[in-house]
Design a protein around this motif. Structure first.
Motif, PDB file in Angstrom:
ATOM      1  N   VAL A  31      37.293  41.482  35.006  1.00 36.33           N
ATOM      2  CA  VAL A  31      38.316  41.346  36.043  1.00 36.33           C
ATOM      3  C   VAL A  31      39.691  41.163  35.405  1.00 36.33           C
ATOM      4  O   VAL A  31      40.667  41.791  35.832  1.00 36.33           O
ATOM      5  CB  VAL A  31      37.985  40.174  36.995  1.00 36.33           C
ATOM      6  CG1 VAL A  31      39.119  39.920  37.975  1.00 36.33           C
ATOM      7  CG2 VAL A  31      36.684  40.453  37.745  1.00 36.33           C
ATOM      8  N   LEU A  32      39.776  40.315  34.396  1.00 35.98           N
ATOM      9  CA  LEU A  32      41.055  40.091  33.723  1.00 35.98           C
ATOM     10  C   LEU A  32      41.576  41.371  33.080  1.00 35.98           C
ATOM     11  O   LEU A  32      42.792  41.620  33.080  1.00 35.98           O
ATOM     12  CB  LEU A  32      40.924  38.977  32.681  1.00 35.98           C
ATOM     13  CG  LEU A  32      40.643  37.589  33.257  1.00 35.98           C
ATOM     14  CD1 LEU A  32      40.440  36.579  32.137  1.00 35.98           C
ATOM     15  CD2 LEU A  32      41.748  37.152  34.195  1.00 35.98           C
ATOM     16  N   ALA A  33      40.687  42.196  32.552  1.00 34.98           N
ATOM     17  CA  ALA A  33      41.099  43.462  31.946  1.00 34.98           C
ATOM     18  C   ALA A  33      41.622  44.428  33.015  1.00 34.98           C
ATOM     19  O   ALA A  33      42.492  45.253  32.741  1.00 34.98           O
ATOM     20  CB  ALA A  33      39.937  44.088  31.189  1.00 34.98           C
ATOM     21  N   ALA A  34      41.113  44.315  34.227  1.00 32.72           N
ATOM     22  CA  ALA A  34      41.521  45.211  35.317  1.00 32.72           C
ATOM     23  C   ALA A  34      42.803  44.748  36.003  1.00 32.72           C
ATOM     24  O   ALA A  34      43.500  45.562  36.614  1.00 32.72           O
ATOM     25  CB  ALA A  34      40.398  45.329  36.345  1.00 32.72           C
ATOM     26  N   LEU A  35      43.136  43.470  35.919  1.00 31.98           N
ATOM     27  CA  LEU A  35      44.308  42.933  36.626  1.00 31.98           C
ATOM     28  C   LEU A  35      45.619  43.663  36.331  1.00 31.98           C
ATOM     29  O   LEU A  35      46.393  43.895  37.269  1.00 31.98           O
ATOM     30  CB  LEU A  35      44.465  41.438  36.344  1.00 31.98           C
ATOM     31  CG  LEU A  35      43.816  40.508  37.352  1.00 31.98           C
ATOM     32  CD1 LEU A  35      43.934  39.055  36.884  1.00 31.98           C
ATOM     33  CD2 LEU A  35      44.383  40.667  38.733  1.00 31.98           C
ATOM     34  N   PRO A  36      45.908  44.051  35.093  1.00 30.40           N
ATOM     35  CA  PRO A  36      47.166  44.771  34.854  1.00 30.40           C
ATOM     36  C   PRO A  36      47.274  46.082  35.641  1.00 30.40           C
ATOM     37  O   PRO A  36      48.366  46.593  35.847  1.00 30.40           O
ATOM     38  CB  PRO A  36      47.158  45.034  33.344  1.00 30.40           C
ATOM     39  CG  PRO A  36      46.270  43.978  32.789  1.00 30.40           C
ATOM     40  CD  PRO A  36      45.223  43.733  33.848  1.00 30.40           C
ATOM     41  N   ASN A  37      46.135  46.602  36.089  1.00 33.77           N
ATOM     42  CA  ASN A  37      46.118  47.841  36.873  1.00 33.77           C
ATOM     43  C   ASN A  37      46.263  47.577  38.372  1.00 33.77           C
ATOM     44  O   ASN A  37      46.209  48.518  39.162  1.00 33.77           O
ATOM     45  CB  ASN A  37      44.840  48.622  36.599  1.00 33.77           C
ATOM     46  CG  ASN A  37      44.752  49.062  35.155  1.00 33.77           C
ATOM     47  OD1 ASN A  37      45.756  49.440  34.562  1.00 33.77           O
ATOM     48  ND2 ASN A  37      43.574  48.979  34.582  1.00 33.77           N
TER      49      ASN A  37
END
Length: 76
Positions: A31-37
């Motif tokens: 989820v944290l990796a996806a947040l910038p998107n």
């Protein structure tokens, strides 16, 4: 002044408490990796991490997850 990483613990706790998606550490990283998107990408990542099909989930559940993430994002 030092830069400190935001604390996402409360966001994940709220996701567990309010929506019932209690993610494991690997899922949280996803989820944290996806947040910038964006929130939509993070919402999809929550469903993937929980093993729930995003497409077949109800709109209400998808909205609840997105709203929970948005409401509980730490201040940057």
């Amino acid at each position: 002044m030092t830069d400190t990483a935001p604390d996402y613990d409360e966001m994940f706790a709220a996701l567990c408490r309010e929506v019932g998606f209690c993610l494991h550490p690997k899922g949280e990283k996803r989820v944290l990796a996806a947040l910038p998107n964006g929130l939509d990408a993070a919402t999809r990542a929550v469903f993937e991490a929980e093993g729930v099909d995003f497409v077949s989930a109800s709109g209400d559940l998808r909205r609840a997850v997105r709203d929970c993430l948005k409401t509980n994002l730490p201040d940057m």
